[in-house]
Design a protein around this motif. Structure first.
Motif, PDB file in Angstrom:
ATOM      1  N   SER A 121       1.006  -1.216   0.046  1.00 58.85           N
ATOM      2  CA  SER A 121      -0.026   0.029   0.060  1.00 58.85           C
ATOM      3  C   SER A 121       0.894   1.191   0.170  1.00 58.85           C
ATOM      4  O   SER A 121       1.931   1.244   0.874  1.00 58.85           O
ATOM      5  N   PRO A 122       0.388   2.190  -0.856  1.00 63.48           N
ATOM      6  CA  PRO A 122       1.165   3.600  -0.760  1.00 63.48           C
ATOM      7  C   PRO A 122       1.430   3.810   0.528  1.00 63.48           C
ATOM      8  O   PRO A 122       2.190   4.656   1.061  1.00 63.48           O
ATOM      9  N   ASP A 123       0.345   3.893   1.429  1.00 63.45           N
ATOM     10  CA  ASP A 123       0.187   4.547   2.948  1.00 63.45           C
ATOM     11  C   ASP A 123       1.415   3.765   3.560  1.00 63.45           C
ATOM     12  O   ASP A 123       2.000   4.543   4.751  1.00 63.45           O
ATOM     13  N   SER A 124       1.614   2.639   3.344  1.00 65.64           N
ATOM     14  CA  SER A 124       2.927   2.116   4.115  1.00 65.64           C
ATOM     15  C   SER A 124       4.382   2.884   3.820  1.00 65.64           C
ATOM     16  O   SER A 124       5.196   2.652   4.721  1.00 65.64           O
ATOM     17  N   ARG A 179       4.456   6.234   3.952  1.00 62.89           N
ATOM     18  CA  ARG A 179       4.376   7.344   4.778  1.00 62.89           C
ATOM     19  C   ARG A 179       4.872   7.443   6.043  1.00 62.89           C
ATOM     20  O   ARG A 179       5.363   6.490   6.819  1.00 62.89           O
ATOM     21  N   ARG A 198       8.415   7.415   6.119  1.00 67.32           N
ATOM     22  CA  ARG A 198       9.631   7.051   5.837  1.00 67.32           C
ATOM     23  C   ARG A 198      10.558   7.749   4.718  1.00 67.32           C
ATOM     24  O   ARG A 198       9.853   8.682   4.020  1.00 67.32           O
ATOM     25  N   ASP A 218       6.217  10.143   2.213  1.00 67.84           N
ATOM     26  CA  ASP A 218       4.998  10.922   2.124  1.00 67.84           C
ATOM     27  C   ASP A 218       4.663  11.524   0.443  1.00 67.84           C
ATOM     28  O   ASP A 218       3.746  11.421   0.251  1.00 67.84           O
ATOM     29  N   ALA A 223       3.897   8.376  -1.566  1.00 66.77           N
ATOM     30  CA  ALA A 223       2.605   7.842  -1.426  1.00 66.77           C
ATOM     31  C   ALA A 223       1.656   8.338  -2.093  1.00 66.77           C
ATOM     32  O   ALA A 223       0.636   7.969  -2.364  1.00 66.77           O
ATOM     33  N   ARG A 224       2.127   9.831  -2.337  1.00 65.04           N
ATOM     34  CA  ARG A 224       1.017  10.650  -3.179  1.00 65.04           C
ATOM     35  C   ARG A 224       1.447  10.609  -4.658  1.00 65.04           C
ATOM     36  O   ARG A 224       0.842  11.041  -5.547  1.00 65.04           O
TER      37      ARG A 224
END
Length: 228
Positions: A34-37, A39, A41, A69, A72-73
């Motif tokens: 997941s892209p959220d993983s 964040r 880092r 961050d 992730a975007r």
């Protein structure tokens, strides 16, 4: 582990896809990341380029730092330490006005000059190292530091990119690939995976077509950087 990636696209898109593959790609094909993983880092890639003559004035060491961050975007916008004379042409003696080039600018210069480009990473790094890199970039952008290949009344690219921690850093007479490998070892205590105990081979970036017209027609990386 050996990987070959071929990307045929515009320069910026090619580099973005390359970075996203190595940072986001799962270790197993069946896994989903997941892209959220990403964040909270941070990651670094250490680079080098040098000419076929291995002349030290045609060699360069530089680093690019990535915010998870941003990744992730879907934003690949590295904070880069690429310290060179403002003219882009290195002189052995004396000091001169320096300029911190972007990663895009640096790789374009390498392509236009037919340099061999190598990279190490990406490595996940601590927040502290990422912040130290931001501080170094701010210093280079302040206009208070000059470029000097021999670190006399200024600093060279190796010192700018590698000497960002409290620990002493001196590569002696190394340049190009060897100097960048030394930067990897020096920064590695701040790698989340732990220090690199031995020299890692760089990943060859083959990025220059026979005729360069403002973009890279083919960008490929051979090899992969891993360490225990």
């Amino acid at each position: 582990m050996r990987k070959i990636i071929d990307i045929h696209a515009a320069y910026a898109l090619a580099l973005s896809l390359m970075m996203m593959h190595f940072i986001v790609a799962p270790t197993q094909a069946s896994e989903k990341v997941s892209p959220d993983s990403l964040r909270g880092r941070y990651f670094v890639v250490v680079w080098s380029y040098q000419g076929p003559d291995d002349d030290l004035v045609h060699a360069h060491t530089f680093t690019s730092f990535y915010s998870g961050d941003d990744l992730a975007r879907g934003v690949v916008k590295p904070s880069t330490i690429s310290w060179l004379p403002a003219t882009g042409s290195v002189q052995v003696l004396g000091s001169e006005r320096g300029r911190n080039f972007s990663l895009d600018e640096t790789l374009r210069m390498a392509c236009e000059a037919r340099r061999k480009v190598q990279s190490w990473g990406p490595f996940e790094v601590t927040t502290e190292l990422y912040q130290r890199a931001q501080q170094r970039i701010a210093l280079l952008m302040s206009g208070t530091v000059r470029y000097s290949m021999l670190n006399q009344d200024g600093i060279n690219c190796i010192k700018a990119a590698g000497d960002i921690t409290p620990e002493p850093f001196d590569t002696g007479i190394l340049w190009g690939e060897a100097a960048s490998a030394a930067v990897v070892r020096h920064l590695s205590p701040y790698f989340v995976a732990g220090p690199v105990k031995a020299s890692l081979p760089g990943t060859l970036v083959r990025s220059c077509s026979a005729t360069y017209a403002g973009g890279v027609s083919g960008l490929s990386m051979v090899g992969a950087n891993t360490h225990d």
